[in-house]
Write a protein that holds these residues in place. Structure first.
Motif, PDB file in Angstrom:
ATOM      1  N   ARG A 138     130.300  92.810  84.873  1.00  0.00           N
ATOM      2  CA  ARG A 138     129.879  93.728  83.815  1.00  0.00           C
ATOM      3  C   ARG A 138     129.588  92.926  82.555  1.00  0.00           C
ATOM      4  O   ARG A 138     130.221  91.903  82.291  1.00  0.00           O
ATOM      5  CB  ARG A 138     130.973  94.755  83.527  1.00  0.00           C
ATOM      6  CG  ARG A 138     130.645  95.682  82.355  1.00  0.00           C
ATOM      7  CD  ARG A 138     131.769  96.639  82.067  1.00  0.00           C
ATOM      8  NE  ARG A 138     131.873  97.690  83.069  1.00  0.00           N
ATOM      9  CZ  ARG A 138     132.922  97.868  83.867  1.00  0.00           C
ATOM     10  NH1 ARG A 138     133.959  97.062  83.766  1.00  0.00           N
ATOM     11  NH2 ARG A 138     132.933  98.833  84.748  1.00  0.00           N
ATOM     12  N   ILE A 139     128.624  93.404  81.782  1.00  0.00           N
ATOM     13  CA  ILE A 139     128.329  92.802  80.484  1.00  0.00           C
ATOM     14  C   ILE A 139     128.179  93.915  79.458  1.00  0.00           C
ATOM     15  O   ILE A 139     127.523  94.922  79.718  1.00  0.00           O
ATOM     16  CB  ILE A 139     127.064  91.909  80.549  1.00  0.00           C
ATOM     17  CG1 ILE A 139     126.832  91.199  79.206  1.00  0.00           C
ATOM     18  CG2 ILE A 139     125.833  92.705  80.981  1.00  0.00           C
ATOM     19  CD1 ILE A 139     125.792  90.088  79.289  1.00  0.00           C
ATOM     20  N   THR A 140     128.817  93.745  78.303  1.00  0.00           N
ATOM     21  CA  THR A 140     128.726  94.763  77.258  1.00  0.00           C
ATOM     22  C   THR A 140     127.560  94.452  76.328  1.00  0.00           C
ATOM     23  O   THR A 140     126.955  93.380  76.400  1.00  0.00           O
ATOM     24  CB  THR A 140     130.021  94.814  76.435  1.00  0.00           C
ATOM     25  OG1 THR A 140     130.110  93.612  75.649  1.00  0.00           O
ATOM     26  CG2 THR A 140     131.246  94.942  77.332  1.00  0.00           C
ATOM     27  N   GLY A 141     127.294  95.367  75.434  1.00  0.00           N
ATOM     28  CA  GLY A 141     126.235  95.150  74.461  1.00  0.00           C
ATOM     29  C   GLY A 141     126.504  93.975  73.541  1.00  0.00           C
ATOM     30  O   GLY A 141     125.568  93.395  72.983  1.00  0.00           O
ATOM     31  N   ARG A 182     126.009 102.132  81.803  1.00  0.00           N
ATOM     32  CA  ARG A 182     126.993 103.108  81.332  1.00  0.00           C
ATOM     33  C   ARG A 182     126.652 103.511  79.895  1.00  0.00           C
ATOM     34  O   ARG A 182     126.544 102.649  79.000  1.00  0.00           O
ATOM     35  CB  ARG A 182     128.403 102.551  81.386  1.00  0.00           C
ATOM     36  CG  ARG A 182     129.479 103.585  81.027  1.00  0.00           C
ATOM     37  CD  ARG A 182     130.846 103.160  81.472  1.00  0.00           C
ATOM     38  NE  ARG A 182     131.865 104.135  81.155  1.00  0.00           N
ATOM     39  CZ  ARG A 182     132.143 105.190  81.925  1.00  0.00           C
ATOM     40  NH1 ARG A 182     131.477 105.387  83.041  1.00  0.00           N
ATOM     41  NH2 ARG A 182     133.105 106.034  81.581  1.00  0.00           N
ATOM     42  N   THR A 215     126.502 101.315  76.522  1.00  0.00           N
ATOM     43  CA  THR A 215     127.612 100.453  76.146  1.00  0.00           C
ATOM     44  C   THR A 215     127.744  99.225  77.034  1.00  0.00           C
ATOM     45  O   THR A 215     128.230  98.182  76.584  1.00  0.00           O
ATOM     46  CB  THR A 215     128.942 101.218  76.180  1.00  0.00           C
ATOM     47  OG1 THR A 215     129.100 101.818  77.479  1.00  0.00           O
ATOM     48  CG2 THR A 215     128.978 102.296  75.115  1.00  0.00           C
ATOM     49  N   SER A 216     127.346  99.334  78.291  1.00  0.00           N
ATOM     50  CA  SER A 216     127.460  98.183  79.177  1.00  0.00           C
ATOM     51  C   SER A 216     126.516  98.335  80.360  1.00  0.00           C
ATOM     52  O   SER A 216     126.047  99.437  80.672  1.00  0.00           O
ATOM     53  CB  SER A 216     128.894  98.019  79.689  1.00  0.00           C
ATOM     54  OG  SER A 216     129.258  99.091  80.529  1.00  0.00           O
ATOM     55  N   THR A 257     131.555  89.522  78.978  1.00  0.00           N
ATOM     56  CA  THR A 257     131.420  89.656  80.427  1.00  0.00           C
ATOM     57  C   THR A 257     132.778  89.697  81.107  1.00  0.00           C
ATOM     58  O   THR A 257     133.763  89.147  80.593  1.00  0.00           O
ATOM     59  CB  THR A 257     130.618  88.481  81.017  1.00  0.00           C
ATOM     60  OG1 THR A 257     131.287  87.252  80.705  1.00  0.00           O
ATOM     61  CG2 THR A 257     129.209  88.451  80.446  1.00  0.00           C
ATOM     62  N   ASN A 307     116.701  96.645  78.111  1.00  0.00           N
ATOM     63  CA  ASN A 307     118.004  96.784  78.749  1.00  0.00           C
ATOM     64  C   ASN A 307     117.934  96.216  80.157  1.00  0.00           C
ATOM     65  O   ASN A 307     118.079  96.932  81.140  1.00  0.00           O
ATOM     66  CB  ASN A 307     118.397  98.262  78.772  1.00  0.00           C
ATOM     67  CG  ASN A 307     118.628  98.807  77.393  1.00  0.00           C
ATOM     68  OD1 ASN A 307     119.071  98.100  76.497  1.00  0.00           O
ATOM     69  ND2 ASN A 307     118.321 100.076  77.206  1.00  0.00           N
ATOM     70  N   ALA A 365     126.217  96.758  84.497  1.00  0.00           N
ATOM     71  CA  ALA A 365     127.076  96.139  85.499  1.00  0.00           C
ATOM     72  C   ALA A 365     126.374  96.069  86.838  1.00  0.00           C
ATOM     73  O   ALA A 365     125.385  96.765  87.083  1.00  0.00           O
ATOM     74  CB  ALA A 365     128.374  96.935  85.640  1.00  0.00           C
TER      75      ALA A 365
END
Length: 114
Positions: free
Chosen positions: A49-52, A97, A31-32, A56, A75, A34
């Motif tokens: 953090r950066i999500t899919g 994560r 999901t993210s 950010t 990834n 970081a």
């Protein structure tokens, strides 16, 4: 799950570094990604953090200086750090994560001299 972080080193205050983290492509439910850091004698704290979806968020102490980004090849996540300060000195950890579980890399040391 093995994450490989690299790019740390020594830099003078005001300088820049880019950290890289390579994560396996087969992490189910990711999901993210970081970056965290842990300064000597301190606890581990979130840096960025950066999500899919590419959303950010940053810790206040790096706002405007650090940029987190990912690529669509795998990834992989990067942290561009500009205008580094001595208090940025820390071991930086990459974190993935997935399904409510955090997977950590081995850490890469960043040392900023005044």
């Amino acid at each position: 799950v093995q994450l490989q972080a690299s790019g740390g080193g020594w830099v003078q205050a005001g300088g820049s570094l880019t950290l890289s983290c390579v994560a396996p492509r087969n992490i189910f439910g990711l999901t993210s990604m970081a970056w965290y850091r842990e300064a000597p004698g301190e606890g581990r704290e979130l840096v960025a953090r950066i999500t899919g979806d590419g959303v950010t968020n940053y810790a206040e102490f790096v706002q405007g200086r650090f940029t987190i980004s990912g690529d669509n090849i795998g990834n992989n996540v990067y942290l561009l750090m500009k205008n580094l300060r001595p208090d940025d000195t820390a071991v930086y950890y990459c974190c993935a994560r997935a399904l409510e579980v955090n997977y950590w890399g081995q850490g890469t040391l960043v040392t900023v001299s005044s």
